[in-house]
Design a protein around this motif. Structure first.
Motif, PDB file in Angstrom:
ATOM      1  N   HIS A 225       0.825  -1.208   0.000  1.00  0.00           N
ATOM      2  CA  HIS A 225       0.000   0.000   0.000  1.00  0.00           C
ATOM      3  C   HIS A 225       0.858   1.256   0.000  1.00  0.00           C
ATOM      4  CE1 HIS A 225      -3.072  -2.899   0.722  1.00  0.00           C
ATOM      5  NE2 HIS A 225      -2.610  -3.199   1.936  1.00  0.00           N
TER       6      HIS A 225
ATOM      7  N   SER B  61       3.978   1.458  -0.981  1.00  0.00           N
ATOM      8  CA  SER B  61       4.705   1.486  -2.249  1.00  0.00           C
ATOM      9  C   SER B  61       3.833   2.077  -3.354  1.00  0.00           C
ATOM     10  CB  SER B  61       5.144   0.072  -2.639  1.00  0.00           C
ATOM     11  OG  SER B  61       6.030  -0.468  -1.694  1.00  0.00           O
ATOM     12  N   ARG B  62       2.578   1.687  -3.361  1.00  0.00           N
ATOM     13  CA  ARG B  62       1.640   2.215  -4.351  1.00  0.00           C
ATOM     14  C   ARG B  62       1.490   3.725  -4.218  1.00  0.00           C
ATOM     15  NH1 ARG B  62      -4.837   0.700  -4.453  1.00  0.00           N
ATOM     16  NH2 ARG B  62      -5.486   2.350  -5.914  1.00  0.00           N
ATOM     17  N   LEU B  63       1.343   4.174  -2.959  1.00  0.00           N
ATOM     18  CA  LEU B  63       1.153   5.603  -2.729  1.00  0.00           C
ATOM     19  C   LEU B  63       2.398   6.401  -3.123  1.00  0.00           C
ATOM     20  CD1 LEU B  63      -0.738   7.799  -1.639  1.00  0.00           C
ATOM     21  CD2 LEU B  63       0.276   7.431   0.620  1.00  0.00           C
TER      22      LEU B  63
ATOM     23  N   ALA C 262       4.695   5.621  -5.287  1.00  0.00           N
ATOM     24  CA  ALA C 262       4.832   5.620  -6.746  1.00  0.00           C
ATOM     25  C   ALA C 262       3.929   6.678  -7.368  1.00  0.00           C
ATOM     26  CB  ALA C 262       4.501   4.238  -7.294  1.00  0.00           C
ATOM     27  N   TRP C 263       2.738   6.856  -6.795  1.00  0.00           N
ATOM     28  CA  TRP C 263       1.809   7.882  -7.300  1.00  0.00           C
ATOM     29  C   TRP C 263       2.389   9.282  -7.148  1.00  0.00           C
ATOM     30  CZ3 TRP C 263      -0.527  11.828  -4.504  1.00  0.00           C
ATOM     31  CH2 TRP C 263      -1.509  12.542  -5.167  1.00  0.00           C
ATOM     32  N   THR C 264       3.133   9.522  -6.082  1.00  0.00           N
ATOM     33  CA  THR C 264       3.681  10.866  -5.844  1.00  0.00           C
ATOM     34  C   THR C 264       4.728  11.260  -6.878  1.00  0.00           C
ATOM     35  OG1 THR C 264       5.468  10.129  -4.355  1.00  0.00           O
ATOM     36  CG2 THR C 264       3.316  10.613  -3.361  1.00  0.00           C
ATOM     37  N   THR C 265       5.244  10.325  -7.634  1.00  0.00           N
ATOM     38  CA  THR C 265       6.255  10.655  -8.657  1.00  0.00           C
ATOM     39  C   THR C 265       5.620  11.157  -9.949  1.00  0.00           C
ATOM     40  OG1 THR C 265       6.310   8.394  -9.565  1.00  0.00           O
ATOM     41  CG2 THR C 265       7.780   8.896  -7.705  1.00  0.00           C
ATOM     42  N   GLU C 266       4.298  11.190 -10.005  1.00  0.00           N
ATOM     43  CA  GLU C 266       3.606  11.578 -11.236  1.00  0.00           C
ATOM     44  C   GLU C 266       3.270  13.065 -11.279  1.00  0.00           C
ATOM     45  OE1 GLU C 266       0.212   9.052 -11.598  1.00  0.00           O
ATOM     46  OE2 GLU C 266       1.391   7.201 -11.386  1.00  0.00           O
TER      47      GLU C 266
ATOM     48  N   LEU D 180       1.674  14.925  -9.249  1.00  0.00           N
ATOM     49  CA  LEU D 180       0.295  15.222  -8.880  1.00  0.00           C
ATOM     50  C   LEU D 180       0.177  15.802  -7.476  1.00  0.00           C
ATOM     51  CD1 LEU D 180      -1.405  12.003 -10.310  1.00  0.00           C
ATOM     52  CD2 LEU D 180      -1.337  14.277 -11.348  1.00  0.00           C
TER      53      LEU D 180
ATOM     54  N   ASP E 276      -3.443  20.191  -1.208  1.00  0.00           N
ATOM     55  CA  ASP E 276      -3.543  19.214  -0.123  1.00  0.00           C
ATOM     56  C   ASP E 276      -4.006  19.903   1.156  1.00  0.00           C
ATOM     57  OD1 ASP E 276      -2.578  17.335  -1.881  1.00  0.00           O
ATOM     58  OD2 ASP E 276      -0.545  17.320  -1.061  1.00  0.00           O
TER      59      ASP E 276
END
Length: 220
Positions: free
Chosen positions: A182, A184-186, A188-192, A194, A200
């Motif tokens: 979980h 790791s998924r989050l 990885a999303w921050t590298t996009e 966004l 926030d």
């Protein structure tokens, strides 16, 4: 020969704030400030008592940029306006929340206190008693200072850039997605690209205000 304009407290404090923004609180000294202003260090003592007075002064100058909330607005909007104004102004000058959070400044000038007074007034208008207002004020301040801590790397990094942005790649390479799927998924999303610290903060603030409204009930 160009005649130098005489110094006053406001000019000294504005120069000190600019220096602190660039060099941090540790880089702010009477000697360096005097050099920036092109004067002897001793001349500064005509306008400020010492470094503590200097730091209190730059905090007050920053608070002068914050308008108190319009008391004609509904209380949730007053809280939102106040908190967002604090966040935006402090984001431009991270040395100020650093000075406040580390007890290097505890100003009590009218400009500082009217900002807090307007926010507390909105909480009383919401129907909170003294204990409730105290706790709600703590929640708002905690959100403002916590968000700034994250978005400036401990009040020292570039405003508007998430503190962990530069370290995310390192974390991703070291994490085992099989063990921490979980997180790791989050990450990885921050590298996009966004992550938007101010967006926030606004979302978190709206959630906090929604919580305050639910505590007070539908009539408030």
């Amino acid at each position: 020969m160009t005649r130098r304009e005489p110094l006053n407290r406001e000019k000294v404090l504005d120069a000190a704030l600019d220096l602190a923004d660039r060099e941090g609180l540790e880089g702010l000294s009477m000697r360096r400030l005097a050099k920036t202003l092109g004067v002897e260090a001793m001349s500064l003592y005509n306008h400020v008592s010492n470094k503590a007075d200097l730091i209190d002064g730059i905090v007050e100058r920053v608070f002068e940029q914050i308008e108190p909330p319009d008391s004609a607005l509904p209380w949730p909007e007053q809280v939102r306006t106040s908190a967002l104004a604090l966040y935006r102004v402090f984001s431009r000058h991270p040395v100020v929340p650093l000075a406040l959070a580390t007890d290097r400044s505890n100003p009590t000038s009218p400009h500082v206190m009217r900002t807090m007074d307007g926010l507390v007034g909105a909480l009383f208008e919401a129907g909170f008693d003294e204990l409730g207002a105290w706790r709600a004020l703590g929640a708002v301040n905690g959100l403002v200072f916590g968000a700034l801590l994250l978005s400036t790397g401990g009040f020292t990094g570039a405003p508007g850039v998430h503190a962990g942005e530069e370290q995310v790649g390192v974390y991703i390479r070291r994490l085992d997605p099989a063990r921490l799927p979980h997180f790791s998924r989050l990450l990885a999303w921050t590298t996009e690209d966004l992550v938007d610290p101010e967006a926030d903060f606004e979302q978190a603030l709206d959630m906090l205000i929604q919580g305050l409204r639910s505590v007070r009930g539908p009539d408030h």
